[in-house]
Design a protein around this motif. Structure first.
Motif, PDB file in Angstrom:
ATOM      1  N   PHE A 154       0.826  -1.204  -0.036  1.00  0.00           N
ATOM      2  CA  PHE A 154       0.033   0.149  -0.004  1.00  0.00           C
ATOM      3  C   PHE A 154       0.712   1.153  -0.025  1.00  0.00           C
ATOM      4  N   TYR A 155       1.688   1.392   0.892  1.00  0.00           N
ATOM      5  CA  TYR A 155       2.784   2.169   0.987  1.00  0.00           C
ATOM      6  C   TYR A 155       3.483   2.869  -0.047  1.00  0.00           C
ATOM      7  N   ARG A 200       7.789   6.416   2.551  1.00  0.00           N
ATOM      8  CA  ARG A 200       9.149   5.469   2.651  1.00  0.00           C
ATOM      9  C   ARG A 200       9.415   5.280   4.226  1.00  0.00           C
ATOM     10  N   GLU A 201       9.192   6.329   4.989  1.00  0.00           N
ATOM     11  CA  GLU A 201       9.362   5.962   6.531  1.00  0.00           C
ATOM     12  C   GLU A 201       8.505   4.919   6.974  1.00  0.00           C
ATOM     13  N   LEU A 207       8.362  -0.817   8.623  1.00  0.00           N
ATOM     14  CA  LEU A 207       7.585  -2.400   8.436  1.00  0.00           C
ATOM     15  C   LEU A 207       8.648  -3.438   8.001  1.00  0.00           C
ATOM     16  N   LEU A 208       9.697  -3.179   7.676  1.00  0.00           N
ATOM     17  CA  LEU A 208      10.703  -4.016   7.100  1.00  0.00           C
ATOM     18  C   LEU A 208      11.330  -4.833   8.262  1.00  0.00           C
ATOM     19  N   VAL A 209      11.169  -4.157   9.515  1.00  0.00           N
ATOM     20  CA  VAL A 209      11.717  -4.992  10.703  1.00  0.00           C
ATOM     21  C   VAL A 209      10.858  -5.992  11.177  1.00  0.00           C
ATOM     22  N   HIS A 210       9.541  -6.335  10.500  1.00  0.00           N
ATOM     23  CA  HIS A 210       8.729  -7.304  10.785  1.00  0.00           C
ATOM     24  C   HIS A 210       9.353  -8.742  10.182  1.00  0.00           C
TER      25      HIS A 210
END
Length: 344
Positions: free
Chosen positions: A11-12, A23-24, A29-32
């Motif tokens: 979505f983002y 982008r922030e 979310l990439l740490v999930h």
């Protein structure tokens, strides 16, 4: 229910080129612990694979395997964007030279193509509005040009396709209306006057919708498709990004004419929830309607790609401005289910 991390990343990514804080959000979310195969599948469904690759490359925090899988999407989306723009330009030039009045819609509109659809958010078809009394002649002209006629599957447009020499044919929709008057839901939600749209249009080599109609049509189209591609909400965010471009009185008048106030309010609520750093609240003074808990809840679900089809009735009801419109919409649902309802 909250969208999954994979859904929210896709979505983002649709907003990443034009909304700074997108982008922030992706970086957070990439740490999930992500399901990378599901992420790629969702990106394909949402048509955000190329954008996601560009975003992850810029962040420098994605693993090599994910970037390698997404790289072909980046190349394909970049190429398709250029091909579709060229074909759209060629077709519009042909129609203008043939003496037809025509108006590019959605991704064919240069304001969208140069903004929210810039390089990696390609059109999947070419949409052009023509005058009702010219529609048959326009279709004949395109068939003579080399397009194949598919048929008329609604009361608002005809479908054609053109073999561009690429892997996929280029689909073309020739519209003579912006609302499908035969659809018992869309026609009850939105009340656009096609004559008024043409009267307000900006004249040039081709006509362009007035800014107010462009915002209204973008909202109506996104609702019709229940926001199941994030690029449609990204289009709205792009169009209303600059408060100084909004003429509140004119915008409110046209939004009201379209009966799009509640739908715009839901879109503003969604942008506020997903991008709290970006303030679009000024649109409440330019025709957007605050619709309460249903609108707020539905707005928060617009990133939930896997559930949006099931949430479609909520999207429609949240987009109905006022009790009378909601009652009419309920009759439309019953009519669509083949239950006869007296509209009198």
């Amino acid at each position: 229910m909250k969208a999954s991390a994979e859904e929210r990343i896709c979505f983002y990514s649709a907003f990443a080129e034009r909304v700074d804080c997108a982008r922030e959000r992706i970086a957070e979310l990439l740490v999930h612990d992500l399901d990378r195969e599901q992420l790629i599948s969702l990106a394909d469904d949402c048509e955000t694979g190329g954008l996601l690759y560009a975003c992850l490359s810029g962040l420098g925090s994605a693993d090599a395997w994910l970037l390698e899988r997404l790289r072909p999407r980046f190349a394909a989306d970049f190429a398709k964007t250029e091909i579709m723009r060229k074909i759209a330009g060629d077709i519009l030039s042909l129609l203008v030279k043939s003496g037809f009045d025509c108006m590019p819609l959605k991704g064919s509109d240069p304001r969208i193509a140069g903004g929210s659809r810039s390089t990696l958010n390609p059109m999947t078809d070419i949409d052009i509005l023509v005058k009702n009394d010219q529609r048959r002649a326009v279709v004949d002209c395109l068939v003579e040009y080399g397009c194949r006629f598919q048929g008329v599957y609604s009361e608002s447009h005809a479908n054609l396709y053109f073999d561009s020499g690429g892997a996929d044919p280029c689909f073309i929709e020739i519209h003579w209306d912006l609302i499908n008057r035969g659809n018992p839901l869309h026609s009850r939600l939105f009340k656009a006057s096609i004559e008024a749209v043409w009267e307000r249009a900006i004249s040039g080599d081709t006509f362009l919708m007035s800014y107010e109609d462009l915002v209204s049509y973008s909202i109506a189209h996104a609702v019709k498709e229940y926001f199941h591609k994030p690029k449609w909400l990204a289009d709205i965010a792009w169009l209303i990004r600059d408060e100084s471009a909004i003429r509140p009185v004119e915008m409110a008048s046209v939004i009201s004419e379209w009966s799009a106030g509640a739908a715009l309010g839901m879109a503003i609520a969604a942008l506020g929830q997903f991008f709290p750093d970006a303030d679009y609240g000024y649109m409440y003074g330019a025709g957007a309607v605050r619709s309460g808990l249903l609108s707020e809840y539905t707005a928060g679900q617009l990133a939930s790609y896997s559930r949006l089809r099931q949430l479609r009735p909520l999207v429609f009801f949240a987009s109905a401005t006022g009790v009378t419109a909601k009652v009419s919409l309920m009759k439309g649902f019953l009519s669509k289910a083949f239950i006869l309802v007296d509209d009198g």
